[in-house]
Design an enzyme around this catalytic site. Structure first.
Site, PDB file in Angstrom:
ATOM      1  N   ASP A  35       0.849  -1.206   0.000  1.00  0.00           N
ATOM      2  CA  ASP A  35       0.000   0.000   0.000  1.00  0.00           C
ATOM      3  C   ASP A  35       0.877   1.246   0.000  1.00  0.00           C
ATOM      4  O   ASP A  35       0.617   2.212  -0.710  1.00  0.00           O
ATOM      5  CB  ASP A  35      -1.023   0.004   1.157  1.00  0.00           C
ATOM      6  N   LEU A 125      -4.264  -7.204  13.031  1.00  0.00           N
ATOM      7  CA  LEU A 125      -5.670  -7.096  12.610  1.00  0.00           C
ATOM      8  C   LEU A 125      -6.140  -5.649  12.708  1.00  0.00           C
ATOM      9  O   LEU A 125      -7.325  -5.367  12.740  1.00  0.00           O
ATOM     10  CB  LEU A 125      -6.549  -8.019  13.460  1.00  0.00           C
ATOM     11  N   SER A 127      -5.947  -3.267  15.109  1.00  0.00           N
ATOM     12  CA  SER A 127      -6.629  -2.738  16.290  1.00  0.00           C
ATOM     13  C   SER A 127      -6.346  -1.244  16.425  1.00  0.00           C
ATOM     14  O   SER A 127      -7.217  -0.475  16.836  1.00  0.00           O
ATOM     15  CB  SER A 127      -6.172  -3.469  17.556  1.00  0.00           C
ATOM     16  N   GLU A 160      -2.337   9.188  11.676  1.00  0.00           N
ATOM     17  CA  GLU A 160      -1.793   8.096  12.485  1.00  0.00           C
ATOM     18  C   GLU A 160      -0.264   8.079  12.476  1.00  0.00           C
ATOM     19  O   GLU A 160       0.369   7.460  13.337  1.00  0.00           O
ATOM     20  CB  GLU A 160      -2.369   6.757  12.002  1.00  0.00           C
ATOM     21  N   ASP A 171      -5.328   0.221   6.222  1.00  0.00           N
ATOM     22  CA  ASP A 171      -6.098  -0.135   7.416  1.00  0.00           C
ATOM     23  C   ASP A 171      -7.217   0.867   7.679  1.00  0.00           C
ATOM     24  O   ASP A 171      -8.356   0.490   7.966  1.00  0.00           O
ATOM     25  CB  ASP A 171      -5.174  -0.197   8.644  1.00  0.00           C
ATOM     26  N   TYR A 223       9.453  -2.289  10.067  1.00  0.00           N
ATOM     27  CA  TYR A 223       8.484  -1.768   9.100  1.00  0.00           C
ATOM     28  C   TYR A 223       9.066  -0.557   8.364  1.00  0.00           C
ATOM     29  O   TYR A 223       9.073  -0.482   7.128  1.00  0.00           O
ATOM     30  CB  TYR A 223       7.191  -1.387   9.826  1.00  0.00           C
TER      31      TYR A 223
HETATM   32  C1  GLA Z   1       0.433  -2.308   8.505  1.00  0.00           C
HETATM   33  C2  GLA Z   1       0.219  -0.918   7.905  1.00  0.00           C
HETATM   34  C3  GLA Z   1      -0.474  -1.024   6.551  1.00  0.00           C
HETATM   35  C4  GLA Z   1       0.256  -2.007   5.629  1.00  0.00           C
HETATM   36  C5  GLA Z   1       0.518  -3.327   6.344  1.00  0.00           C
HETATM   37  C6  GLA Z   1       1.364  -4.262   5.528  1.00  0.00           C
HETATM   38  O1  GLA Z   1      -0.818  -2.881   8.786  1.00  0.00           O
HETATM   39  O2  GLA Z   1      -0.556  -0.125   8.754  1.00  0.00           O
HETATM   40  O3  GLA Z   1      -0.566   0.254   5.975  1.00  0.00           O
HETATM   41  O4  GLA Z   1       1.439  -1.437   5.152  1.00  0.00           O
HETATM   42  O5  GLA Z   1       1.147  -3.133   7.594  1.00  0.00           O
HETATM   43  O6  GLA Z   1       0.709  -4.641   4.363  1.00  0.00           O
END
Ligand code: GLA
Length: 400
Positions: A35, A125, A127, A160, A171, A223
């Site tokens: 994304d 998930l 949250s 966020e 998300d 990340y």
């Molecule tokens: C987290 C991030 C999303 C996406 C996923 C991995 O959930 O918040 O934006 O990058 O990781 O697909």
């Protein structure tokens, strides 16, 4: 239905709540870690959700408590420049939403809020984004604002970042904009959601690795590093093709100009090691998402499952965000008859999602229960760790 929540609100604040805001968690079916590359993804909102019951105040104070004793109450003043709590504090998600709403709409009326969540925390998930979206709706409700879901999702994806993770936008988008019974193809810049119905006899099993991956904690560094690596890989490939860097700022821009196969070939020439692997994941995952949407629309469960398996392999080998527990769960699910299984969310802990037929779902659940949770003597809280995800509607607010 929310009687207990209302009762606890009364006890805590000595008044009646006036509204209820809710926002679902999500399971990403396919399209992981792309994304933020500007590429489409295919998540589904689930029946686990964050609920906030609240009452507007006459001042700018936000007073918030949760029904979970692990999270201490917090209070702060609503405004366009709110200073954060310590790193990792849950209240920062609330502050992120509040500051975003104050900056975008001038929201200045605070609220008394009581928060309850059935989305497992740090499980991949979403949250945290569910909390952000529900909080934003609560601030909106207190200020008589009715933001459009897409606008809210875009705003909150930006807001966020306050917690320090440079997340994509998936998300917030699915939590705000999902349609019941459907997954959605989510596209970015500008944000768009296209609902895709989930066939009635498909079942998505979600299972937690029991390893938490906190978005505001250790997993954040990995990340953010992956994001930086994919950006660097893109920049090198753009040079390799002699494309104008100013016009090709994302993988989407690249793949609109160059077919995936040519991009991969160029990557093999100008990249090596980790950068080549990250690049390969992004480009191949994009192709899997496109094909997955087709298989979902025509009800080809086996086809969708194969793409999920390909996604997991790519996330494990090329993106290197799996862990042994996730690989084990994926293996158990497939052995028990799931047609496909993969880690879901950012990885490094959290959950897997496995696709199976309605007739098979009990076997898959039983195998995971025995071979993973019973084997670890972790049958407590099984409902939180292992469940069938149902395609749920997006966030909403109602007057009580
Ligand atoms: C987290 C991030 C999303 C996406 C996923 C991995 O959930 O918040 O934006 O990058 O990781 O697909």
């Amino acid at each position: 239905m929310h009687e207990q929540l209302v009762h606890t609100f009364r006890e805590r604040y000595g008044s009646e709540p006036t509204h209820l805001a809710r926002a679902p968690g999500r399971v990403n079916l396919i399209g992981e870690h792309i994304d933020y590359a500007g590429l489409p993804v295919l998540p589904m909102a689930i029946q686990r959700e964050v609920r906030i019951t609240f009452r507007p105040r006459d001042d700018r104070i936000v007073l918030a408590a949760t029904t979970d004793p692990d999270f201490a109450p917090c209070h702060f003043e609503l405004g366009p420049d709110i200073s954060p709590y310590d790193d990792g504090d849950w209240g920062n998600y609330l502050k992120a939403a509040a500051q975003g709403m104050a900056q975008a709409y001038g929201a200045e009326r605070g609220l008394d809020a009581l928060i309850e969540s059935s989305v497992p925390v740090a499980a991949g998930l979403s949250s945290s984004s569910a909390l952000v979206i529900a909080s934003a709706l609560a601030v909106a409700g207190s200020n008589d604002l009715e933001p459009d879901p897409i606008e809210l999702a875009e705003l909150m994806a930006e807001a966020e970042q306050y917690v320090g993770t440079r997340g994509g936008g998936m998300d917030q988008a699915i939590s705000a904009g999902a349609v019941a019974g459907c997954a959605a193809r989510v596209e970015f810049d500008p944000l768009r959601l296209e609902p895709v119905p989930v066939p009635e006899d498909w079942r998505f099993v979600v299972a937690h690795s029991l390893v938490q991956a906190h978005k505001s904690g250790g997993a954040r560094a990995v990340y953010n590093r992956r994001r930086a690596e994919t950006e660097e890989a893109l920049a090198r490939v753009v040079v390799q093709f002699s494309l104008p860097a100013a016009e090709v700022g994302s993988y989407r821009d690249l793949l609109e100009r160059v077919p995936g196969s040519e991009a991969l070939a160029a990557g093999e020439v100008c990249l090596e090691g980790d950068l080549l692997k990250r690049f390969r994941h992004v480009v191949t995952e994009n192709e899997r998402v496109v094909r997955a949407e087709v298989t979902l629309r025509c009800g080809s469960r086996d086809g969708f499952g194969m793409l999920m398996n390909g996604s997991h392999a790519s996330l494990a080998d090329d993106y290197e965000v799996s862990i042994p527990e996730l690989d084990e769960l994926v293996g158990i699910a497939r052995d028990a008859g799931a047609v496909g299984a993969r880690l879901t969310g950012a990885g490094m802990g959290g959950c897997i999602v496995a696709l199976c037929a309605r007739e098979n779902v009990n076997e898959v659940l039983a195998a995971i229960q025995d071979r993973f949770y019973a084997a670890r003597d972790r049958l407590d809280d099984l409902d939180d760790h292992l469940f069938v995800a149902e395609p749920a509607p997006g966030a909403s607010i109602e007057k009580m």
